[in-house]
Design a protein around this motif. Structure first.
Motif, PDB file in Angstrom:
ATOM      1  N   CYS A   1    -115.714 -84.153  34.366  1.00 49.68           N
ATOM      2  CA  CYS A   1    -116.720 -84.379  35.404  1.00 49.68           C
ATOM      3  C   CYS A   1    -117.739 -85.370  34.866  1.00 49.68           C
ATOM      4  O   CYS A   1    -118.674 -84.985  34.146  1.00 49.68           O
ATOM      5  N   PRO A   2    -117.602 -86.660  35.173  1.00 47.61           N
ATOM      6  CA  PRO A   2    -118.456 -87.679  34.554  1.00 47.61           C
ATOM      7  C   PRO A   2    -119.916 -87.612  34.950  1.00 47.61           C
ATOM      8  O   PRO A   2    -120.761 -88.235  34.289  1.00 47.61           O
ATOM      9  N   ASP A   3    -120.257 -86.859  36.002  1.00 46.53           N
ATOM     10  CA  ASP A   3    -121.669 -86.717  36.361  1.00 46.53           C
ATOM     11  C   ASP A   3    -122.411 -85.781  35.411  1.00 46.53           C
ATOM     12  O   ASP A   3    -123.649 -85.716  35.446  1.00 46.53           O
ATOM     13  N   VAL A   4    -121.673 -85.052  34.592  1.00 48.39           N
ATOM     14  CA  VAL A   4    -122.273 -84.214  33.551  1.00 48.39           C
ATOM     15  C   VAL A   4    -122.241 -85.035  32.263  1.00 48.39           C
ATOM     16  O   VAL A   4    -121.165 -85.401  31.787  1.00 48.39           O
ATOM     17  N   VAL A   5    -123.414 -85.317  31.699  1.00 46.68           N
ATOM     18  CA  VAL A   5    -123.511 -86.296  30.602  1.00 46.68           C
ATOM     19  C   VAL A   5    -124.071 -85.649  29.346  1.00 46.68           C
ATOM     20  O   VAL A   5    -125.091 -84.950  29.384  1.00 46.68           O
ATOM     21  N   ALA A   6    -123.388 -85.904  28.234  1.00 44.40           N
ATOM     22  CA  ALA A   6    -123.849 -85.463  26.917  1.00 44.40           C
ATOM     23  C   ALA A   6    -124.098 -86.677  26.034  1.00 44.40           C
ATOM     24  O   ALA A   6    -123.442 -87.715  26.180  1.00 44.40           O
ATOM     25  N   HIS A   7    -125.049 -86.542  25.111  1.00 40.65           N
ATOM     26  CA  HIS A   7    -125.338 -87.579  24.121  1.00 40.65           C
ATOM     27  C   HIS A   7    -124.901 -87.090  22.750  1.00 40.65           C
ATOM     28  O   HIS A   7    -125.211 -85.961  22.351  1.00 40.65           O
ATOM     29  N   HIS A   8    -124.204 -87.955  22.017  1.00 45.49           N
ATOM     30  CA  HIS A   8    -123.686 -87.603  20.698  1.00 45.49           C
ATOM     31  C   HIS A   8    -124.124 -88.672  19.697  1.00 45.49           C
ATOM     32  O   HIS A   8    -123.889 -89.861  19.924  1.00 45.49           O
ATOM     33  N   HIS A   9    -124.781 -88.238  18.619  1.00 42.84           N
ATOM     34  CA  HIS A   9    -125.260 -89.160  17.590  1.00 42.84           C
ATOM     35  C   HIS A   9    -124.642 -88.794  16.239  1.00 42.84           C
ATOM     36  O   HIS A   9    -125.328 -88.303  15.345  1.00 42.84           O
ATOM     37  N   PRO A  10    -123.339 -89.038  16.082  1.00 47.06           N
ATOM     38  CA  PRO A  10    -122.696 -88.682  14.810  1.00 47.06           C
ATOM     39  C   PRO A  10    -123.167 -89.577  13.682  1.00 47.06           C
ATOM     40  O   PRO A  10    -123.550 -90.739  13.898  1.00 47.06           O
ATOM     41  N   ALA A  11    -123.137 -89.043  12.469  1.00 48.46           N
ATOM     42  CA  ALA A  11    -123.491 -89.839  11.299  1.00 48.46           C
ATOM     43  C   ALA A  11    -122.466 -90.950  11.125  1.00 48.46           C
ATOM     44  O   ALA A  11    -121.277 -90.753  11.395  1.00 48.46           O
ATOM     45  N   PRO A  12    -122.904 -92.122  10.694  1.00 49.94           N
ATOM     46  CA  PRO A  12    -121.942 -93.213  10.494  1.00 49.94           C
ATOM     47  C   PRO A  12    -120.967 -92.899   9.369  1.00 49.94           C
ATOM     48  O   PRO A  12    -121.292 -92.180   8.429  1.00 49.94           O
ATOM     49  N   GLY A  13    -119.770 -93.458   9.490  1.00 50.48           N
ATOM     50  CA  GLY A  13    -118.770 -93.269   8.448  1.00 50.48           C
ATOM     51  C   GLY A  13    -117.930 -92.033   8.674  1.00 50.48           C
ATOM     52  O   GLY A  13    -118.326 -91.110   9.395  1.00 50.48           O
ATOM     53  N   PRO A  14    -116.742 -91.988   8.065  1.00 54.43           N
ATOM     54  CA  PRO A  14    -115.845 -90.833   8.231  1.00 54.43           C
ATOM     55  C   PRO A  14    -116.355 -89.618   7.494  1.00 54.43           C
ATOM     56  O   PRO A  14    -117.070 -89.732   6.492  1.00 54.43           O
ATOM     57  N   ARG A  15    -115.998 -88.441   7.985  1.00 56.06           N
ATOM     58  CA  ARG A  15    -116.319 -87.195   7.309  1.00 56.06           C
ATOM     59  C   ARG A  15    -115.206 -86.859   6.324  1.00 56.06           C
ATOM     60  O   ARG A  15    -114.035 -86.883   6.672  1.00 56.06           O
ATOM     61  N   THR A  16    -115.586 -86.521   5.121  1.00 59.80           N
ATOM     62  CA  THR A  16    -114.609 -86.238   4.082  1.00 59.80           C
ATOM     63  C   THR A  16    -113.676 -85.106   4.497  1.00 59.80           C
ATOM     64  O   THR A  16    -114.122 -84.035   4.903  1.00 59.80           O
ATOM     65  N   GLY A  17    -112.391 -85.362   4.404  1.00 60.08           N
ATOM     66  CA  GLY A  17    -111.395 -84.330   4.688  1.00 60.08           C
ATOM     67  C   GLY A  17    -111.094 -84.112   6.146  1.00 60.08           C
ATOM     68  O   GLY A  17    -110.147 -83.371   6.472  1.00 60.08           O
ATOM     69  N   ARG A  18    -111.840 -84.718   7.066  1.00 54.13           N
ATOM     70  CA  ARG A  18    -111.626 -84.451   8.490  1.00 54.13           C
ATOM     71  C   ARG A  18    -110.236 -84.864   8.992  1.00 54.13           C
ATOM     72  O   ARG A  18    -109.611 -84.100   9.747  1.00 54.13           O
ATOM     73  N   PRO A  19    -109.704 -86.046   8.624  1.00 51.07           N
ATOM     74  CA  PRO A  19    -108.376 -86.403   9.151  1.00 51.07           C
ATOM     75  C   PRO A  19    -107.296 -85.386   8.803  1.00 51.07           C
ATOM     76  O   PRO A  19    -106.455 -85.044   9.637  1.00 51.07           O
ATOM     77  N   ALA A  20    -107.309 -84.886   7.570  1.00 53.60           N
ATOM     78  CA  ALA A  20    -106.292 -83.913   7.174  1.00 53.60           C
ATOM     79  C   ALA A  20    -106.447 -82.613   7.948  1.00 53.60           C
ATOM     80  O   ALA A  20    -105.448 -82.010   8.382  1.00 53.60           O
ATOM     81  N   VAL A  21    -107.668 -82.163   8.147  1.00 55.06           N
ATOM     82  CA  VAL A  21    -107.902 -80.924   8.882  1.00 55.06           C
ATOM     83  C   VAL A  21    -107.459 -81.070  10.335  1.00 55.06           C
ATOM     84  O   VAL A  21    -106.835 -80.169  10.907  1.00 55.06           O
ATOM     85  N   GLN A  22    -107.764 -82.207  10.946  1.00 52.61           N
ATOM     86  CA  GLN A  22    -107.364 -82.414  12.330  1.00 52.61           C
ATOM     87  C   GLN A  22    -105.852 -82.405  12.480  1.00 52.61           C
ATOM     88  O   GLN A  22    -105.304 -81.785  13.405  1.00 52.61           O
ATOM     89  N   ARG A  23    -105.171 -83.060  11.576  1.00 54.63           N
ATOM     90  CA  ARG A  23    -103.709 -83.107  11.670  1.00 54.63           C
ATOM     91  C   ARG A  23    -103.098 -81.734  11.381  1.00 54.63           C
ATOM     92  O   ARG A  23    -102.100 -81.345  11.989  1.00 54.63           O
ATOM     93  N   ARG A  24    -103.685 -81.008  10.453  1.00 55.11           N
ATOM     94  CA  ARG A  24    -103.236 -79.637  10.202  1.00 55.11           C
ATOM     95  C   ARG A  24    -103.331 -78.799  11.471  1.00 55.11           C
ATOM     96  O   ARG A  24    -102.393 -78.094  11.852  1.00 55.11           O
ATOM     97  N   ASN A  25    -104.471 -78.898  12.144  1.00 49.74           N
ATOM     98  CA  ASN A  25    -104.685 -78.072  13.329  1.00 49.74           C
ATOM     99  C   ASN A  25    -103.841 -78.517  14.514  1.00 49.74           C
ATOM    100  O   ASN A  25    -103.462 -77.698  15.359  1.00 49.74           O
TER     101      ASN A  25
END
Length: 294
Positions: free
Chosen positions: A202-226
Motif C-alpha cells: 500500500c504505497p500511501d503508507v510511507v516509512a522512512h529508513h536511515h540505514p548506516a552506510p556500508g554493509p553489515r558484517t555477516g548479513r549476506p551469509a545470514v540472509q542466504r542461510r534463512n
C-alpha cells in the motif's frame, strides 16, 4: 464538551526491536513521538549492553520498555506485539520511523478490509528520501490485485516498513524463532497467506529508513542461510533440495555461501521438525512471485 484531536488513543501501536544502537534509536523515537497519531510506542530491547536502557529511562519517559534478558533477534517484535493491546502494530527498527499520517492511513485500510493481515509500506531511504528499490518490486508483483484487499498482493516486505493486524500476526506465530534475524519477512508472508490473510503493498503508507552506510558484517551469509531454511520449512522437498544443491555449489568458492550452508545444515533438523508445506494456491503464488516454473 469539545475534544482534542488526540482524545482517542491510536489504534496502531509501534514496536521497535533494538540492540546496542542508542544514538540511532534516539533519533527514531523523536520522530515517532512527533507523529500526529500519537501512537503508543514500545521498545523491545534485546539485552543491550550500551546505554540504551539508561537513555530510555532518562529521555523518553513516554516510551514503554520491554527489557528482554537475552537477545531474541527478530522475535523481540513478537514479544512487543504481545505486550501491546492495540488492534494494529507497526514495526520500526532503531533506524526507521513512519511518515506523519501513515499510521492513520494504515488503520483505515485495515478497518475497511477485514481480510488484510499485513501492509507492506512504501519506503523512503536516507535524508534525501530516495525510493527504496523494493518499492517497484512490490508494486509490480505478478499477484496483482483482488477485490477485498487494497494495493497489490505480495509475498514479501521490509520488516521495518510493515504494519500488521495484531490478531493475524500472533495467530500465525509472528516471526519464526528458527530464523532469528535476517530475511525473516518471507516466511511470515507465507504463513499469513497460508492462513487466508492478505498481504498487500500500500504505497500511501510511507516509512522512512536511515540505514548506516556500508554493509553489515555477516548479513549476506545470514540472509542466504534463512532463505534456505525458509525453503525447507515451507516449500516442496524438490524445490528445497534444488536450493540446497545450488548453495553447496557456490560454497566451493564463496565464503558467504559456505557460512550460509553450514548455518543452515546445523538448523536443518529443527526446520524439518517444524516443516509445514504451503497450501497449493500459496505455493503457486510463491512460484509466480519468484518467476520459477511450476
Amino acid at each position: 464538551m469539545t475534544t482534542t484531536p488526540h482524545a482517542h488513543p491510536s489504534p496502531v501501536g509501534v514496536v521497535i526491536a533494538t540492540r546496542n544502537r542508542s544514538a540511532t534509536l534516539a533519533t527514531a523515537l523523536r520522530r515517532l513521538l512527533a507523529l500526529p497519531e500519537r501512537p503508543e510506542i514500545l521498545v523491545a530491547d534485546n539485552a543491550s549492553t550500551d546505554d540504551t536502557r539508561a537513555l530510555l529511562a532518562r529521555d523518553f519517559p513516554r516510551v514503554r520498555v520491554l527489557a528482554l534478558p537475552v537477545n531474541h533477534g527478530a522475535l523481540a517484535r513478537n514479544h512487543g506485539a504481545r505486550a501491546l493491546n492495540t488492534p494494529y502494530v507497526a514495526f520500526s527498527d532503531d533506524d526507521s520511523w513512519w511518515a506523519p499520517g501513515a499510521l492513520g492511513t494504515a488503520a483505515r485500510l485495515f478497518e475497511g478490509h477485514p481480510r488484510l493481515g499485513l501492509i507492506a509500506a512504501r519506503t523512503l531511504v536516507g535524508p534525501t528520501a530516495d525510493p527504496d528499490p523494493l518499492n517497484d518490486v512490490l508494486a509490480d508483483s505478478p499477484l496483482g490485485r483482488v477485490a477485498d484487499l487494497p494495493g497489490t498482493q505480495v509475498l514479501g516486505f521490509l520488516a521495518c516498513a510493515s504494519v500488521v493486524r495484531r490478531r493475524a500476526y500472533l495467530d500465525v506465530g509472528g516471526f519464526h524463532r528458527l530464523l532469528f534475524f535476517g530475511a525473516e519477512e518471507t516466511l511470515l508472508a507465507y504463513d499469513l497467506a497460508a492462513c487466508g490473510w492478505g498481504v498487500s503493498h500500500c504505497p500511501d503508507v510511507v516509512a522512512h529508513h536511515h540505514p548506516a552506510p556500508g554493509p553489515r558484517t555477516g548479513r549476506p551469509a545470514v540472509q542466504r542461510r534463512n532463505e534456505l531454511l525458509t525453503a525447507w520449512l515451507r516449500r516442496p522437498v524438490p524445490y528445497a533440495l534444488g536450493r540446497t544443491r545450488a548453495l553447496a555449489a557456490e560454497a566451493r568458492h564463496d565464503d558467504h555461501a559456505r557460512r550460509a550452508l553450514c548455518g543452515a545444515l546445523v538448523r536443518l533438523p529443527a526446520a524439518l521438525r517444524a516443516r509445514r508445506p504451503l497450501p497449493p494456491e500459496v505455493e503457486r503464488a510463491a512460484r509466480l512471485t519468484e518467476g520459477a516454473a511450476v
